[in-house]
Design a protein around this motif. Structure first.
Motif, PDB file in Angstrom:
ATOM      1  N   TYR A 250       8.291   7.302   2.650  1.00 32.40           N
ATOM      2  CA  TYR A 250       8.050   7.424   1.208  1.00 32.40           C
ATOM      3  C   TYR A 250       6.732   6.746   0.824  1.00 32.40           C
ATOM      4  O   TYR A 250       5.941   7.299   0.048  1.00 32.40           O
ATOM      5  CB  TYR A 250       9.210   6.785   0.444  1.00 32.40           C
ATOM      6  N   SER A 251       6.453   5.577   1.384  1.00 30.59           N
ATOM      7  CA  SER A 251       5.255   4.832   1.031  1.00 30.59           C
ATOM      8  C   SER A 251       3.992   5.502   1.562  1.00 30.59           C
ATOM      9  O   SER A 251       2.946   5.484   0.907  1.00 30.59           O
ATOM     10  CB  SER A 251       5.353   3.400   1.555  1.00 30.59           C
ATOM     11  N   VAL A 252       4.058   6.088   2.754  1.00 31.44           N
ATOM     12  CA  VAL A 252       2.901   6.811   3.291  1.00 31.44           C
ATOM     13  C   VAL A 252       2.552   7.987   2.396  1.00 31.44           C
ATOM     14  O   VAL A 252       1.380   8.229   2.061  1.00 31.44           O
ATOM     15  CB  VAL A 252       3.177   7.279   4.734  1.00 31.44           C
ATOM     16  N   MET A 253       3.540   8.739   1.979  1.00 31.73           N
ATOM     17  CA  MET A 253       3.300   9.868   1.095  1.00 31.73           C
ATOM     18  C   MET A 253       2.818   9.396  -0.271  1.00 31.73           C
ATOM     19  O   MET A 253       2.055  10.103  -0.951  1.00 31.73           O
ATOM     20  CB  MET A 253       4.574  10.709   0.945  1.00 31.73           C
ATOM     21  N   THR A 254       3.245   8.206  -0.674  1.00 31.70           N
ATOM     22  CA  THR A 254       2.744   7.628  -1.915  1.00 31.70           C
ATOM     23  C   THR A 254       1.240   7.400  -1.844  1.00 31.70           C
ATOM     24  O   THR A 254       0.508   7.689  -2.797  1.00 31.70           O
ATOM     25  CB  THR A 254       3.464   6.297  -2.198  1.00 31.70           C
TER      26      THR A 254
END
Length: 409
Positions: A250-254
């Motif tokens: 989720y954080s990478v895509m953020t």
């Protein structure tokens, strides 16, 4: 080239500061299982990390508009990491709560000054510049769960000591760069006072509309980062480490969404990017709690992350544009009150999870996604004079003459 250097510097400090914010939700499953705390108490640690920020950030942003204190970036990074490093060495819930609060104060010290310096370094491309700064936070959030999972899996809860390493390193880098950071601020002040362009008037009404939307968005963002690992562990029955790793995806895509959103805002307009992202988010959030298949639920995290984070840089840059004479204050409010309130609401969502289950907690998060979309539709497009004051030069010595239309009559 100098401005690019400072953009990278603020981004790097943002990484080292927000590693700690990203790691905290990933620590919750370990603390719930090994310290025997409830969901609401776990969410209370998110409250501890953010409650002080809501007061401290606007205050230091206000002061930052009057005097440049770039050393606060280094101090903030140090406290953010130092506070979290203590968590694994403490036994009582309230001592852990206090250590997490110190970490939150460090985060609060960094963001207003970091946002102000990033704005100065961005030049005319505010959307892309703020996106670079913001993606530092996204990278920190992505690295935090990885570092937490590896450190705690190999060293136990005392593995939190590793968060002291980037904190000390970044504080030293900022200390070594103070001379250049002070010169950057001085050059910006000379540019404002010596230019021939009239300063844009602060638009408080539009700024508060952006801040209200950003506040509601923060509830969704913190709800997701807090309960995604718990949801996958408790409802979808993933192992602890795997459940925490979903937060990394989720954080990478953020981070990807933030960079794309800044570029899109400069090209297509801030308001369009903000509204489009949140309209797309609502159906995704309503569908997510219905998914019982683990691979499909993990896949759905990708568009959710894109939808909620693409507008982020556009909102911050737009808020700063509406408050161009008080960039530190606007940064403090947006990073402090608007963003941190999401963490303060997290215990309420945790209470819903304790009483009705984590599926209902996710629906509570989805309800704030609907509210965020409605608030986004109220945000106006920036007036041309605010979007680009250089397009409207004003001669300080003489008033601009009215056009002579005699010949056309």
């Amino acid at each position: 080239m100098r401005y690019n250097r400072y953009s990278v510097l603020t981004m790097a400090c943002h990484v080292c500061t927000d590693i700690n914010q990203g790691a905290l939700p990933a620590l919750l499953p370990f603390l719930v299982l090994h310290k025997d705390i409830s969901y609401a108490s776990a969410a209370g640690l998110i409250f501890a990390a953010n409650s002080m920020s809501s007061v401290v950030q606007p205050l230091f942003g206000y002061l930052g508009d009057r005097v440049s204190w770039p050393w606060l970036m280094g101090l903030g990074a140090f406290l953010a990491g130092g506070g979290l490093a203590l968590v694994g060495f403490l036994d009582s819930y309230w001592s852990i709560f206090a250590a997490v609060a110190v970490s939150g104060i460090g985060v609060a010290l960094f963001h207003p000054e970091g946002g102000r310096v990033a704005n100065l370094a961005a030049g005319d491309r505010k959307g892309a510049g703020i996106a670079i700064f913001s993606v530092g936070g996204n990278i920190g959030f992505a690295l935090g769960p990885v570092i937490a999972s590896v450190a705690l899996a190999t060293m136990g809860l005392k593995g939190t000591i590793v968060f002291l390493i980037p904190a000390v390193a970044m504080a030293a880098v900022i200390l070594a760069s103070l001379g250049g950071l002070n010169r950057l601020a001085a050059e910006s002040r000379r540019g404002k006072t010596g230019g021939k362009h009239a300063p844009a008037k602060d638009d408080w009404k539009s700024f508060f509309k952006v801040s209200a939307c950003l506040t509601s968005r923060s509830v969704v963002a913190y709800g997701l980062t807090t309960f995604i690992p718990l949801y996958f562990a408790v409802v979808l029955l993933l192992p602890e480490a795997s459940a925490s790793a979903t937060l990394t995806l989720y954080s990478v895509m953020t981070a990807v969404a933030t960079l794309l959103g800044g570029q899109a805002a400069d090209r297509f307009g801030f308001s369009r990017v903000i509204k489009g992202g949140f309209v797309f988010l609502v159906p995704l959030m309503l569908i997510f709690p219905l998914i019982g298949n683990v691979p499909l639920a993990i896949f759905l995290l990708v568009p959710i992350a894109l939808a909620i984070n693409t507008p982020q840089a556009a909102m911050i840059a737009l808020g700063q544009k509406f408050m161009s004479n008080h960039i530190g204050t606007s940064s403090g409010i947006m990073f402090g009150l608007a963003v941190s309130i999401g963490g303060m609401v997290a215990p309420g969502i945790g209470w819903i999870g304790d009483r009705y289950g984590l599926t209902m907690a996710m629906y509570a998060v989805a309800s704030f996604a609907v509210l965020t979309m409605l608030l986004a539709l109220l945000i106006p497009g920036s007036p041309r004079a605010v979007e680009n004051p250089k397009q409207h030069p004003v001669d300080d010595a003489q008033p601009r003459p009215e056009p002579d239309n005699t010949a056309s009559r």
